[in-house]
Design a protein around this motif. Structure first.
Motif, PDB file in Angstrom:
ATOM      1  N   LEU A  70     -11.341  -7.985   4.410  1.00 37.34           N
ATOM      2  CA  LEU A  70     -10.805  -6.645   4.183  1.00 37.34           C
ATOM      3  C   LEU A  70     -11.779  -5.776   3.383  1.00 37.34           C
ATOM      4  CD1 LEU A  70      -7.024  -7.313   3.537  1.00 37.34           C
ATOM      5  CD2 LEU A  70      -8.033  -6.086   5.436  1.00 37.34           C
ATOM      6  N   ARG A  71     -12.461  -6.375   2.399  1.00 37.24           N
ATOM      7  CA  ARG A  71     -13.465  -5.604   1.663  1.00 37.24           C
ATOM      8  C   ARG A  71     -14.584  -5.140   2.598  1.00 37.24           C
ATOM      9  NH1 ARG A  71     -12.195  -9.305  -2.709  1.00 37.24           N
ATOM     10  NH2 ARG A  71     -13.822 -10.726  -2.011  1.00 37.24           N
ATOM     11  N   ARG A  72     -15.000  -6.021   3.514  1.00 37.23           N
ATOM     12  CA  ARG A  72     -16.024  -5.636   4.501  1.00 37.23           C
ATOM     13  C   ARG A  72     -15.491  -4.520   5.412  1.00 37.23           C
ATOM     14  NH1 ARG A  72     -19.524  -9.305   3.452  1.00 37.23           N
ATOM     15  NH2 ARG A  72     -19.228 -11.505   3.501  1.00 37.23           N
ATOM     16  N   GLY A 122       1.217  -2.626   6.781  1.00 33.94           N
ATOM     17  CA  GLY A 122       2.452  -2.146   6.183  1.00 33.94           C
ATOM     18  C   GLY A 122       2.231  -1.647   4.761  1.00 33.94           C
ATOM     19  N   GLU A 123       3.283  -1.050   4.188  1.00 38.96           N
ATOM     20  CA  GLU A 123       3.219  -0.474   2.840  1.00 38.96           C
ATOM     21  C   GLU A 123       2.879  -1.519   1.783  1.00 38.96           C
ATOM     22  OE1 GLU A 123       3.967   2.657   1.289  1.00 38.96           O
ATOM     23  OE2 GLU A 123       3.864   3.574   3.267  1.00 38.96           O
ATOM     24  N   PHE A 124       3.105  -2.780   2.099  1.00 35.30           N
ATOM     25  CA  PHE A 124       2.864  -3.861   1.149  1.00 35.30           C
ATOM     26  C   PHE A 124       1.419  -3.889   0.674  1.00 35.30           C
ATOM     27  CE2 PHE A 124       1.455  -8.205   0.343  1.00 35.30           C
ATOM     28  CZ  PHE A 124       2.290  -8.539  -0.699  1.00 35.30           C
ATOM     29  N   VAL A 125       0.495  -3.425   1.501  1.00 36.89           N
ATOM     30  CA  VAL A 125      -0.925  -3.504   1.167  1.00 36.89           C
ATOM     31  C   VAL A 125      -1.291  -2.558   0.020  1.00 36.89           C
ATOM     32  CG1 VAL A 125      -1.899  -1.790   2.748  1.00 36.89           C
ATOM     33  CG2 VAL A 125      -3.193  -3.840   2.244  1.00 36.89           C
ATOM     34  N   LEU A 126      -0.441  -1.584  -0.271  1.00 36.40           N
ATOM     35  CA  LEU A 126      -0.708  -0.640  -1.356  1.00 36.40           C
ATOM     36  C   LEU A 126      -0.074  -1.136  -2.652  1.00 36.40           C
ATOM     37  CD1 LEU A 126       0.086   2.735   0.454  1.00 36.40           C
ATOM     38  CD2 LEU A 126      -2.159   1.686   0.101  1.00 36.40           C
ATOM     39  N   ALA A 168      -9.747  -6.532  -4.992  1.00 38.11           N
ATOM     40  CA  ALA A 168     -10.937  -6.739  -5.817  1.00 38.11           C
ATOM     41  C   ALA A 168     -10.916  -8.102  -6.511  1.00 38.11           C
ATOM     42  CB  ALA A 168     -11.054  -5.635  -6.858  1.00 38.11           C
ATOM     43  N   ASP A 169      -9.738  -8.586  -6.864  1.00 38.68           N
ATOM     44  CA  ASP A 169      -9.624  -9.835  -7.628  1.00 38.68           C
ATOM     45  C   ASP A 169      -9.519 -11.082  -6.770  1.00 38.68           C
ATOM     46  OD1 ASP A 169      -9.635  -8.338  -9.954  1.00 38.68           O
ATOM     47  OD2 ASP A 169      -7.455  -8.159  -9.994  1.00 38.68           O
ATOM     48  N   SER A 170      -9.177 -10.936  -5.522  1.00 39.89           N
ATOM     49  CA  SER A 170      -8.900 -12.087  -4.667  1.00 39.89           C
ATOM     50  C   SER A 170     -10.174 -12.711  -4.097  1.00 39.89           C
ATOM     51  CB  SER A 170      -7.994 -11.669  -3.519  1.00 39.89           C
ATOM     52  OG  SER A 170      -7.784 -12.756  -2.649  1.00 39.89           O
ATOM     53  N   ASN A 171     -10.168 -14.028  -4.006  1.00 35.83           N
ATOM     54  CA  ASN A 171     -11.266 -14.756  -3.371  1.00 35.83           C
ATOM     55  C   ASN A 171     -10.850 -15.337  -2.021  1.00 35.83           C
ATOM     56  OD1 ASN A 171     -13.353 -14.415  -5.243  1.00 35.83           O
ATOM     57  ND2 ASN A 171     -12.458 -15.969  -6.574  1.00 35.83           N
ATOM     58  N   ALA A 172      -9.697 -14.941  -1.520  1.00 37.81           N
ATOM     59  CA  ALA A 172      -9.225 -15.438  -0.227  1.00 37.81           C
ATOM     60  C   ALA A 172     -10.146 -14.919   0.878  1.00 37.81           C
ATOM     61  CB  ALA A 172      -7.798 -14.968   0.024  1.00 37.81           C
ATOM     62  N   PRO A 173     -10.325 -15.699   1.922  1.00 37.33           N
ATOM     63  CA  PRO A 173     -11.195 -15.258   3.023  1.00 37.33           C
ATOM     64  C   PRO A 173     -10.774 -13.921   3.624  1.00 37.33           C
ATOM     65  CG  PRO A 173     -10.692 -17.587   3.256  1.00 37.33           C
ATOM     66  CD  PRO A 173      -9.862 -17.078   2.122  1.00 37.33           C
ATOM     67  N   ILE A 174      -9.467 -13.680   3.727  1.00 39.58           N
ATOM     68  CA  ILE A 174      -9.033 -12.400   4.291  1.00 39.58           C
ATOM     69  C   ILE A 174      -9.384 -11.250   3.357  1.00 39.58           C
ATOM     70  CG2 ILE A 174      -6.674 -12.426   3.414  1.00 39.58           C
ATOM     71  CD1 ILE A 174      -5.968 -11.276   6.298  1.00 39.58           C
ATOM     72  N   ALA A 175      -9.413 -11.489   2.051  1.00 38.55           N
ATOM     73  CA  ALA A 175      -9.802 -10.439   1.104  1.00 38.55           C
ATOM     74  C   ALA A 175     -11.265 -10.062   1.306  1.00 38.55           C
ATOM     75  CB  ALA A 175      -9.555 -10.894  -0.327  1.00 38.55           C
ATOM     76  N   ARG A 229      -3.723  -4.356  -2.145  1.00 35.37           N
ATOM     77  CA  ARG A 229      -3.241  -5.708  -2.424  1.00 35.37           C
ATOM     78  C   ARG A 229      -3.776  -6.668  -1.364  1.00 35.37           C
ATOM     79  NH1 ARG A 229       1.564  -6.493  -5.081  1.00 35.37           N
ATOM     80  NH2 ARG A 229       2.191  -4.396  -4.512  1.00 35.37           N
ATOM     81  N   CYS A 230      -4.163  -7.851  -1.796  1.00 34.40           N
ATOM     82  CA  CYS A 230      -4.562  -8.897  -0.850  1.00 34.40           C
ATOM     83  C   CYS A 230      -3.316  -9.321  -0.076  1.00 34.40           C
ATOM     84  CB  CYS A 230      -5.164 -10.081  -1.588  1.00 34.40           C
ATOM     85  SG  CYS A 230      -5.544 -11.487  -0.515  1.00 34.40           S
ATOM     86  N   VAL A 231      -3.386  -9.299   1.229  1.00 34.61           N
ATOM     87  CA  VAL A 231      -2.203  -9.611   2.039  1.00 34.61           C
ATOM     88  C   VAL A 231      -1.870 -11.097   2.028  1.00 34.61           C
ATOM     89  CG1 VAL A 231      -2.442  -7.588   3.507  1.00 34.61           C
ATOM     90  CG2 VAL A 231      -3.584  -9.702   4.157  1.00 34.61           C
TER      91      VAL A 231
END
Length: 150
Positions: free
Chosen positions: A67-69, A93-97, A57-64, A47-49
């Motif tokens: 995280l992909r990198r 945290g577990e939220f990322v899953l 995969a779906d997020s265009n946020a800079p942190i996403a 999940r995008c935090v």
């Protein structure tokens, strides 16, 4: 005047696309199709935090993008998918899953919707049962009144 207005309108329409590409100036370079598929599969499970309801995969946020990198870097270091998930859980945290492990801390998350559904079914059952018994008693009372002679 009309030409300047048309150019300004075109620049305004292109601004969202430019802003989106400006957030990720260098696209990810994959060694092969298997690496790309593995990253995409992992990104769908994470999940995008920042976005909270979008996968990585779906997020265009800079942190996403970051995280992909990071996930690609960890993959290239030879870490397994489980190790990568553990690293991200330790960090965020577990939220990322998207599918957290079933453990006492997440029982409500996993079983709460089913319990609510069962509770709702029990309430509906009691209401229907009560109306069925109440309706029969009322019909019997009306029949008894019709039989009485005055």
């Amino acid at each position: 005047m009309a030409m300047a207005l048309l150019l300004a309108l075109a620049a305004l329409c292109a601004a969202p696309a430019w802003a989106q590409s400006a957030g990720d100036p260098t696209p990810l370079q994959f060694r092969d199709a298997a690496e790309e598929q593995r990253l995409h599969a992992l990104a769908l499970e994470l999940r995008c935090v920042m976005c909270q309801n979008q996968s990585l995969a779906d997020s265009n946020a800079p942190i996403a993008h970051d995280l992909r990198r990071e996930v690609l870097k960890l993959m290239r270091e030879g870490r397994s998918d489980a190790q990568i998930k553990d690293y991200l859980v330790e960090r965020y945290g577990e939220f990322v899953l998207y599918k957290p492990d079933v453990e006492p801390a997440t029982w409500l998350l996993w079983f709460g919707p089913g319990l609510l559904l069962l509770a709702g079914a029990a309430v509906v059952y009691r209401i229907v049962r009560r109306r069925a018994h109440g309706g029969a008693a009322a019909a019997g009372a009306h029949a008894a009144e019709d039989e009485q002679e005055w």
